[in-house]
Design a protein around this motif. Structure first.
Motif, PDB file in Angstrom:
ATOM      1  N   ASN A 116       0.814  -1.209   0.000  1.00 51.53           N
ATOM      2  CA  ASN A 116       0.000   0.000   0.000  1.00 51.53           C
ATOM      3  C   ASN A 116       0.854   1.268   0.000  1.00 51.53           C
ATOM      4  N   GLN A 117       0.597   2.152  -0.967  1.00 50.56           N
ATOM      5  CA  GLN A 117       1.227   3.466  -1.099  1.00 50.56           C
ATOM      6  C   GLN A 117       2.733   3.409  -1.358  1.00 50.56           C
ATOM      7  N   LYS A 118       3.251   2.260  -1.738  1.00 46.72           N
ATOM      8  CA  LYS A 118       4.652   2.185  -2.161  1.00 46.72           C
ATOM      9  C   LYS A 118       4.734   2.569  -3.638  1.00 46.72           C
ATOM     10  N   THR A 119       5.817   3.207  -4.014  1.00 43.48           N
ATOM     11  CA  THR A 119       5.979   3.678  -5.391  1.00 43.48           C
ATOM     12  C   THR A 119       6.991   2.823  -6.151  1.00 43.48           C
ATOM     13  N   ASN A 120       7.051   3.043  -7.464  1.00 41.34           N
ATOM     14  CA  ASN A 120       8.000   2.345  -8.344  1.00 41.34           C
ATOM     15  C   ASN A 120       7.888   0.828  -8.204  1.00 41.34           C
TER      16      ASN A 120
END
Length: 274
Positions: A100-104
Motif C-alpha cells: 500500500n502506497q509504495k511507489t515504483n
C-alpha cells in the motif's frame, strides 16, 4: 684487471678484451600484454523466482524508455522483492498490507500451466483508502519472452487519466481498470483496452497464476551516493537497527558492507528518504 658487475661494465670489458664473451644474460624484447579488465557494472543477485537478470534489464530499459536494452551488468536499477504469493499468500489483503502506497512497483505474474510471464510497472503506487483512477504517463504493462513465448509485448499508456486504478481493498494491483488486474485470491484478468495501447495476452478473461511477485525499483545512483557518503551512525539510524562491525567500512568491497549498504538502500527507499 677489473671484474664486471653489470651489463654496462660487461660491455666495457668486451670493449677492452675483443675476444672475451659477454657473460651477462640478455633478455628478449619485452612483449606488450593487453589485460582485459572486468566489467564495472552493477550486476546483482536477483531475488525473484519468476524473472531473470535479462528480464530485469529489459524492464529497466522500458522504465527509462531506452531503444536499446541495458546490459545485465549495467542495469541502473535493482528490484527488491516485497511480496511473493507462494511465500506470503495470494489474497488481496496481503497485497495491500505489504504494498500500500509504495511507489515504483513492478508486478510480475507466472501464468498457470503456460510459459507466460505478464506484468506491469507502476511509478506512483496504489492507495487502499481510495476508489479512483490515477494519472501517469510512465506506467506500462507487458508480456516477457520466456520458453515458448518468443516475443515480448510492451503496452504503454494510451490514456494517462486511466493508467492506474485503486478500488479500495477489493482488487489487488490494477492497471487501467480492465487492461490487467488482480481480483480476489489468485485470480487475474486481462479484459479490454482502457488505459493502455494494447492487450498483453492473445486471449481475454480470467487466468490463474502459478505465482506472482511485487518488487520495488531501487535506483543505484540515487541511493549509492547517500549510502557511500553517510557516516556509520547516520546509516545505522536510517536502517533502524544495529549494523555489523564489518559494515563500518561502507566504501569497502566486503561482504558485510555490501549487505549493510543494501539494507540501508531498501530502508531509505521505503521511507522515501532520498
Amino acid at each position: 684487471m677489473f671484474t664486471p658487475h653489470s651489463i654496462f661494465s660487461n660491455f666495457q670489458w668486451k670493449h677492452y678484451r675483443k675476444k672475451k664473451l659477454i657473460t651477462s644474460t640478455i633478455l628478449p624484447p619485452r612483449k606488450i600484454v593487453t589485460i582485459q579488465l572486468p566489467n564495472r557494472g552493477n550486476a546483482f543477485q536477483i531475488t525473484s523466482s519468476i524473472i531473470t537478470n535479462e528480464h530485469t534489464a529489459e524492464i529497466a530499459s522500458w522504465i527509462d524508455k531506452k531503444e536499446v536494452t541495458y546490459d545485465v551488468n549495467n542495469n541502473p536499477y535493482e528490484f527488491n522483492l516485497i511480496l511473493r504469493g507462494s511465500r506470503d499468500g495470494f489474497g488481496t489483503d496481503v497485497f495491500w498490507n505489504l504494498c500500500n502506497q509504495k511507489t515504483n512497483l513492478v508486478v510480475v505474474v507466472k501464468v498457470k500451466d503456460t510459459d507466460e510471464i505478464l506484468g506491469g510497472y507502476n511509478p506512483i503506487g496504489w492507495n487502499s483508502n481510495l476508489n479512483n483512477y490515477f494519472k501517469t504517463k510512465d506506467s506500462f504493462i507487458f508480456s516477457l519472452k520466456n520458453g515458448s513465448i518468443k516475443n515480448h509485448i510492451l503496452s504503454r499508456v494510451k490514456n494517462a487519466s486511466f493508467a492506474i486504478y485503486s478500488y479500495l481493498r477489493h482488487n489487488g494491483p490494477n492497471f487501467g481498470g480492465t487492461d490487467f488486474y488482480m481480483y480476489r485470491t489468485n485470480n487475474f484478468y486481462t479484459n479490454k483496452i482502457n488505459g493502455y495501447e494494447k492487450l498483453i495476452r492473445t486471449t481475454t478473461g480470467e487466468f490463474l497464476a502459478d505465482d506472482y511477485e511485487t518488487e520495488t525499483k531501487l535506483d543505484h545512483e540515487k541511493y549509492d551516493k547517500k549510502v557511500y557518503n553517510g557516516t556509520y551512525e547516520q546509516l545505522k539510524n536510517i536502517a533502524g537497527h544495529s549494523l555489523s562491525e564489518g559494515s563500518k567500512g561502507f566504501g569497502k568491497s566486503t561482504h558485510d558492507s555490501a549487505v549493510a549498504r543494501r539494507q540501508v538502500k531498501v530502508k531509505m527507499h521505503n521511507n522515501n528518504d532520498a
